[in-house]
Design a protein around this motif. Structure first.
Motif, short mmCIF file in Angstrom:
data_model
loop_
_atom_site.label_atom_id
_atom_site.label_comp_id
_atom_site.label_asym_id
_atom_site.label_seq_id
_atom_site.Cartn_x
_atom_site.Cartn_y
_atom_site.Cartn_z
N ARG A 268 26.83 -111.50 -98.48
CA ARG A 268 28.15 -111.57 -99.11
C ARG A 268 28.97 -110.32 -98.78
O ARG A 268 30.18 -110.39 -98.55
N LEU A 269 28.28 -109.19 -98.71
CA LEU A 269 28.97 -107.94 -98.37
C LEU A 269 29.58 -108.03 -96.96
O LEU A 269 30.71 -107.60 -96.73
N ALA A 270 28.83 -108.63 -96.07
CA ALA A 270 29.34 -108.79 -94.69
C ALA A 270 30.57 -109.69 -94.68
O ALA A 270 31.53 -109.44 -93.96
N GLU A 271 30.55 -110.75 -95.50
CA GLU A 271 31.74 -111.62 -95.58
C GLU A 271 32.94 -110.83 -96.09
O GLU A 271 34.06 -111.02 -95.65
N LEU A 272 32.67 -109.94 -97.03
CA LEU A 272 33.78 -109.22 -97.66
C LEU A 272 34.31 -108.06 -96.83
O LEU A 272 35.51 -107.84 -96.75
N ILE A 273 33.43 -107.29 -96.21
CA ILE A 273 33.91 -106.05 -95.55
C ILE A 273 33.61 -106.01 -94.05
O ILE A 273 33.94 -105.03 -93.38
N GLY A 274 32.92 -107.03 -93.54
CA GLY A 274 32.69 -107.07 -92.09
C GLY A 274 31.56 -106.15 -91.65
O GLY A 274 30.63 -105.89 -92.41
N ALA A 275 31.67 -105.66 -90.45
CA ALA A 275 30.56 -104.98 -89.76
C ALA A 275 29.98 -103.79 -90.53
O ALA A 275 28.78 -103.52 -90.44
N ALA A 276 30.82 -103.09 -91.29
CA ALA A 276 30.32 -101.91 -92.00
C ALA A 276 29.17 -102.27 -92.94
O ALA A 276 28.31 -101.43 -93.23
N ALA A 277 29.15 -103.54 -93.39
CA ALA A 277 28.07 -103.98 -94.30
C ALA A 277 26.70 -103.73 -93.68
O ALA A 277 25.73 -103.43 -94.38
N GLY A 278 26.65 -103.84 -92.35
CA GLY A 278 25.38 -103.69 -91.65
C GLY A 278 24.83 -102.26 -91.71
O GLY A 278 23.69 -102.03 -91.31
N ARG A 279 25.63 -101.32 -92.18
CA ARG A 279 25.14 -99.93 -92.26
C ARG A 279 24.40 -99.64 -93.57
O ARG A 279 23.70 -98.64 -93.68
N LEU A 280 24.56 -100.52 -94.56
CA LEU A 280 23.92 -100.28 -95.86
C LEU A 280 22.40 -100.20 -95.74
O LEU A 280 21.75 -99.43 -96.45
N HIS A 281 21.84 -101.00 -94.85
CA HIS A 281 20.38 -101.08 -94.80
C HIS A 281 19.75 -99.99 -93.92
O HIS A 281 18.55 -100.01 -93.67
N THR A 282 20.58 -99.03 -93.47
CA THR A 282 20.05 -97.91 -92.69
C THR A 282 19.04 -97.13 -93.54
O THR A 282 19.30 -96.87 -94.72
N ALA A 283 17.92 -96.77 -92.94
CA ALA A 283 16.90 -95.95 -93.63
C ALA A 283 16.35 -96.63 -94.87
O ALA A 283 15.93 -95.99 -95.83
#
Ligand code: ARG
Length: 457
Positions: A88-103
């Motif tokens: 859902r985060l990716a739907e809302l904010i796009g590519a930046a969502a993919g950085r949340l799962h870093t580390a």
């Protein structure tokens, strides 16, 4: 989320057996909090940009608002609460969502979320148990002098006071609260930052998420952190033992409410009627508390058996950790509330209790004690003499104190008329004034100590 490595998607059965979203959506609040703590830390450590972190935090807040209003959507393709929120985060904010799962891995994520959930559950149980204790103390104070038969083997043993009996349950609940308290303390170490199993190469700051999430310290070994479910087992152990106590209390009420006993009138609000027998008032709530204890013990057994064969670190079996904990928490909450209402609102028929205490030779020990005290007879011999008196009274169908002095003297001529006052149920309970005993004065001390513990006056 992992499509890169696969040529084909999962089968229908794979999707279904894999989906934990139907139950782990209960973790959504904890999942959002932990993600916000994680991304703030990533930004602080320069692992993601401040702008991306702000976007992610805003998106997470918005998702929390959506979940709050509409509930969490259940899409089996997204498997669990973690991927549902990330997608859902990716739907809302796009590519930046993919950085949340870093580390981060779902392995440390789920351990963190589940610990936070369990910690909240412990706090709720504690508040419920405190309310139950308040009800017990209130009713015990009202009944410090009410005399009832005390039982061993469910056979009349010695007279006790109802207040004393209720305060026995106060003590059990006190130990339960202390077990939950221990579980909470042991639980309160932060797994976040353990990543999948081995830790991470990113320069994270685990102390920062530890502080943000109210943990006392970061966990010390990443392999242990992602494969540990002791906190859930500790919770279930404490829940099972607490449920066991509630079940015993429920059982007392069930027995006391039965017509041959007639010691209590249960509140209408916690009873049910019969569809065929108009006179019936059944103790269903108490029976369900007794029944729920069995299910809660089953939840503990279920998770112990799930865990016992697992090598380090995470295995998917561990996804099955949540249903028993959620179920136990729900059943325990209901049981505590039902027993609190039962204790607070039951009518104790102290007249019937007292009548029952006067039957069954409940003061036989008092006769034996009198012989020891007044005639200096060794207790074993006094026991034997008293047994003969009980036998005679029983054959005549009378209470001990209804035997004449001649009859008593025929059994042992050291008995004199001074024995009679010792045989009343009042004298019996008043005499048991040793610390923690059933004498009203001792019960008042127990009540006062408990009231001080609970902060009530
Ligand atoms: N839904 C999973 C659970 O509840 C999350 C962790 C998944 N981790 C994994 N390696 N597949 O346990």
């Amino acid at each position: 989320m992992w499509g890169g490595r696969f040529a084909e998607g999962p089968s229908a059965i794979m999707r279904e057996i894999n989906a934990s979203i139907p139950f782990d959506k209960a973790l959504w609040r904890q999942d959002i909090s932990a993600s916000k703590a994680h991304v703030a830390m990533l930004a602080h450590c320069g692992i993601v940009s401040r702008d991306d972190a702000r976007l992610i935090e805003g998106g997470l807040d918005r998702i929390a608002g959506e979940y709050e209003i509409n509930g969490v959507p259940e899409d089996w393709d997204l498997e669990d609460i973690h991927m549902t929120t990330e997608s859902r985060l990716a739907e809302l904010i796009g590519a930046a969502a993919g950085r949340l799962h870093t580390a981060r891995s779902r392995n440390d994520q789920v351990a963190t979320d589940f610990k936070l959930w369990t910690r909240d559950a412990i706090d709720q149980v504690d508040a419920g148990l405190a309310a139950l204790q308040r009800a017990l103390v209130t009713r015990a104070a009202e009944n410090a002098d009410s005399i009832m038969p005390g039982f061993t083997h469910l056979q009349t043993a010695q007279p006790v006071t109802l207040g004393h009996h209720l305060m026995a349950y106060y003590e059990m609940i006190r130990r339960d609260r202390s077990r939950f308290h221990d579980a909470r303390q042991r639980l309160n170490q932060n797994p976040l930052g353990s990543a999948a199993l081995a830790g991470t190469g990113f320069p994270i700051d685990r102390d920062m998420t530890t502080q943000a999430l109210g943990f006392d310290a970061p966990t010390r070994n990443s392999l242990d952190a992602v494969s540990d479910r002791d906190f859930a087992l500790d919770y279930l152990q404490a829940a099972a033992q607490c449920a066991l106590h509630l079940s015993r209390l429920a059982e007392e009420f069930i027995i006391w409410a039965s017509q041959p006993f007639g010691f209590v009138r249960m509140p209408d609000t916690l009873s049910t009627g019969s569809s065929i027998m108009p006179q019936k008032k059944n103790p269903d709530a108490a029976e369900l508390v007794r029944g729920h204890a069995g299910r809660i013990i089953g939840c503990l057994t279920s998770l112990m058996v799930s865990m016992k064969g697992l090598p380090l670190a995470y295995s998917k079996d561990m996804q099955d950790d949540k249903p028993p904990v959620f179920e136990a928490a729900n059943l325990l909450g209901l049981s505590i509330a039902a027993m609190t209402g039962m204790v607070a609102d039951t009518t104790f028929r102290t007249d019937k209790m007292r009548q029952a205490a006067e039957m069954g030779f409940a003061t036989a020990t008092d006769l034996a004690d009198w012989l020891v005290r007044e005639a200096d007879i060794p207790f074993r011999e006094a026991h034997h003499i008293t047994g003969a008196a009980v036998k005679l009274a029983e054959s005549k169908g009378v209470a001990l104190e209804k035997l004449s002095l001649e009859e008593l003297k025929a059994i042992d001529n050291r008995i004199d008329e001074g024995v009679y006052p010792a045989l009343s149920v009042e004298a019996s309970v008043a005499a048991r004034s040793s610390l923690g005993g059933t004498a009203p004065e001792q019960v008042r001390i127990q009540v006062a100590t408990a009231a001080a513990e609970l902060g009530i006056t």
